[in-house]
Write an enzyme that holds these catalytic residues in place. Sequence first.
Site, PDB file in Angstrom:
ATOM      1  N   HIS A 217       0.646  -1.161  -0.084  1.00  0.00           N
ATOM      2  CA  HIS A 217      -0.077  -0.031  -0.202  1.00  0.00           C
ATOM      3  C   HIS A 217       0.948   1.365   0.058  1.00  0.00           C
ATOM      4  O   HIS A 217       0.153   2.429  -0.304  1.00  0.00           O
ATOM      5  CB  HIS A 217      -0.860  -0.121   1.188  1.00  0.00           C
ATOM      6  CG  HIS A 217      -2.080  -0.651   0.909  1.00  0.00           C
ATOM      7  ND1 HIS A 217      -3.394  -0.470   0.815  1.00  0.00           N
ATOM      8  CD2 HIS A 217      -2.209  -2.145   0.586  1.00  0.00           C
ATOM      9  CE1 HIS A 217      -4.388  -1.251   0.612  1.00  0.00           C
ATOM     10  NE2 HIS A 217      -3.734  -2.446   0.380  1.00  0.00           N
ATOM     11  N   SER A 221       0.154  -1.122  -6.294  1.00  0.00           N
ATOM     12  CA  SER A 221       0.026  -2.517  -7.153  1.00  0.00           C
ATOM     13  C   SER A 221       0.980  -2.276  -8.557  1.00  0.00           C
ATOM     14  O   SER A 221       0.810  -1.270  -9.297  1.00  0.00           O
ATOM     15  CB  SER A 221      -1.157  -3.192  -7.327  1.00  0.00           C
ATOM     16  OG  SER A 221      -1.748  -3.537  -6.364  1.00  0.00           O
ATOM     17  N   LYS A 245     -14.332  -8.139  -7.715  1.00  0.00           N
ATOM     18  CA  LYS A 245     -13.621  -8.922  -8.569  1.00  0.00           C
ATOM     19  C   LYS A 245     -12.821 -10.129  -7.521  1.00  0.00           C
ATOM     20  O   LYS A 245     -12.928 -11.315  -7.885  1.00  0.00           O
ATOM     21  CB  LYS A 245     -12.453  -8.261  -9.357  1.00  0.00           C
ATOM     22  CG  LYS A 245     -12.016  -9.197 -10.560  1.00  0.00           C
ATOM     23  CD  LYS A 245     -10.968  -8.317 -11.365  1.00  0.00           C
ATOM     24  CE  LYS A 245     -10.530  -9.180 -12.538  1.00  0.00           C
ATOM     25  NZ  LYS A 245      -9.561  -8.362 -13.576  1.00  0.00           N
ATOM     26  N   ASP A 246     -12.481  -9.732  -6.399  1.00  0.00           N
ATOM     27  CA  ASP A 246     -11.375 -10.734  -5.613  1.00  0.00           C
ATOM     28  C   ASP A 246     -12.637 -11.722  -5.091  1.00  0.00           C
ATOM     29  O   ASP A 246     -12.283 -12.838  -5.056  1.00  0.00           O
ATOM     30  CB  ASP A 246     -11.101  -9.876  -4.455  1.00  0.00           C
ATOM     31  CG  ASP A 246      -9.682  -9.144  -4.925  1.00  0.00           C
ATOM     32  OD1 ASP A 246      -9.257  -9.637  -5.950  1.00  0.00           O
ATOM     33  OD2 ASP A 246      -9.139  -8.471  -4.174  1.00  0.00           O
ATOM     34  N   GLU A 289       5.460 -33.737   0.424  1.00  0.00           N
ATOM     35  CA  GLU A 289       4.262 -33.326  -0.127  1.00  0.00           C
ATOM     36  C   GLU A 289       4.592 -32.719  -1.575  1.00  0.00           C
ATOM     37  O   GLU A 289       5.772 -32.210  -1.710  1.00  0.00           O
ATOM     38  CB  GLU A 289       3.713 -32.018   0.846  1.00  0.00           C
ATOM     39  CG  GLU A 289       2.938 -32.748   1.795  1.00  0.00           C
ATOM     40  CD  GLU A 289       1.487 -33.367   1.909  1.00  0.00           C
ATOM     41  OE1 GLU A 289       1.514 -34.353   1.288  1.00  0.00           O
ATOM     42  OE2 GLU A 289       0.723 -32.694   2.261  1.00  0.00           O
TER      43      GLU A 289
END
Lengths: 425, 256
Positions: A217, A221, A245-246, A289
Amino acid sequence: MSGNTEKGQFDNKVVSWVDERLPIFTMLSKEYGVFPTPKNFNYFWNFGAIAMAMLSIMILTGIFLAMNYTAHADEAFNSVERITRDVNYGWLLRYLHMNGASFFFIAVYIHIGRGLFYGSYKGPRELLWIFGVLIFLLMMGTAFMGYTLPWSQMSGWGATVITNLFSAIPIVGDSIHTLLIGGFTVDNPTLNRFFALHYLLPFVIVAVVFLHVWALHVTGSNNPLGIEPKSKKDTLPFHPYYTSKDVFGLSVFLLFYLWVVFFHPLALSHADHFKPFDSMVTPEHIVPEWYFLPFYAILKSFTADLVIPFTGIILVEAKLLGVLAMFGSIGLLFVLPWLDSSPVRSATFRPIYKICLFLLLISMLVLGYTGSQPAEGWVVVAAQITTAYYFIHFLVILPLLGKIERTKPLPKSINESVLAKKEGK
Amino acid sequence: MMKIRKLFSVFIVLAFLSPVASHAAKSTEELPNIPWGFQKVFSTYDRPALQRGFQVYKEVCAGCHGLDKVAYRNLSGLGYNPDEIKAIAAEYTVIDGPNDEGEMFERAAVPADRFVSPFPNDNAARASNGGALPPDLSLIIKARTNGPNYLFGLLTGYAEEAPAGEELLDGQYWNKYFPGHKISMAPPLSDGLITYSDGTEATVEMATRDVVEFLAWASEPTMEARKQMGVKVLLFLFFLSVLLYIVKRRVWRDVH
């Protein structure tokens, strides 16, 4: 939230009262309401929010699992079985948690891949990237220790193999090894400390995620074009555009995750995970894994000691070389912002980098496959070639490529590019 | 550029070779491939098969193999009612105590008890089985790769005698699917060994199928609850996703 950034300017009196004393609503409004976000994100930009959601799911399910789990070598295996059989919705908690780890890594790998493709690690976002790599490293530690908690054959032997790596370190190796497992062999003290750390580290991750988001922030971005927003035309307020959208992206991701949880919960598991740990019986072949396999393959691909030619003096043993390479492969990511010499961020405008990155992806997939196989024959050769490429990519190609690559012309602004795309349709 | 292309094609070739290579590396017999009903996405366990399989376990396997993670009360999942379960449990004796005098005592098992193991401890089990430990079967289906087919193969894969050149010790038998082939368990099933209470003919294949179904249930008794919830959750999430997509489109309408 009405998009206020001035302290105490809220319609609701209670909100205003709180805000004048602790401007938390102002902060939320500034960082998640009006926060200017580039308008050209593609769906790859959803995975940060998705990873955050997965972290929350892991912590929540983990707390409830811990309420029913017994961290003792004699009890752990049975207590995990008891959770799946007798605890109300215990099977759901366990399957959400064990598959949640896989899907957390899926989200984070896509998130990292997006950062690599669009050059999100470049200035001024170096510190943001470094926090991200730190989160990745903490996740690996947490996931590894979680893997040992059911105290199955795979758990105990996985812990044995991984902790043994540290004994390869010269001089202090054995002491570190003893400290890690709390004795001379993997036993109850190992399980106890791993459980304690497995419960602690997620909260350390939360703290670093906070720093990661804070740094994000400050710089804002990155975006698919890799150019900074220049005017208001280039950005949108975070809410409602990126909240909507998220949330949609998260919902689709959860569809995949829960499909596996409810219908194929053991698809990513291994039969040796359902046998209690027996320190006298070694499983046929020990595999970590899936999300560790590429790094495990790098570890295994060092099959010869480093010697001074013609003298037979061993400089570095193969095991130590493997360990160094494995940790080095992640350590490299910390200095990635200074390895890549190109001023252009997005691979969209870097034709050769795009190919090299594609090869890196192929290498990781080949490494992942070879990591799951017994180290013999062509598997070793394939792992060695791809390991070599991994290091060449970061240490040779990235520093040189920026100097010789002819990049495509960058668009003037985000808005211009979005408009051009729209007209092109 | 050419070099990169070449390198890339090498990777592609390697990727295609890999299944072939791993296939060739397997020395053991290919397992039977039975389309188990309970493995289908939306399927449940077959109740009659579960009850028959329980009978096979009770009359044959339970002589040597425990099932210590399953309680008698869990048998409601097989379709038994509480009275039937009480009666089944009462057939077994458990050691309880200490009582007020400080003595351990024997009592009939109740539904809340776990399945009573045939041996008091592992050493006792080894002593009466020629040194071999019969594994507990609670998780056997999950603890073997391709569990249902492996178990089916194991139980039906006995040979009359070892192939030429292979020596069997006393109490060992040749099995096509057992790792190393030399197994210390005698062929447990034979045609007509069991008389099913529902009249089904108990061939070796039938009994094997039934006991695999039962042990699959024993290793994952919550499968049906999981799938039922899964259908609801995924349907909900699917419609939610559609709605969220519509919301997203509406919000973004003025930008696009």
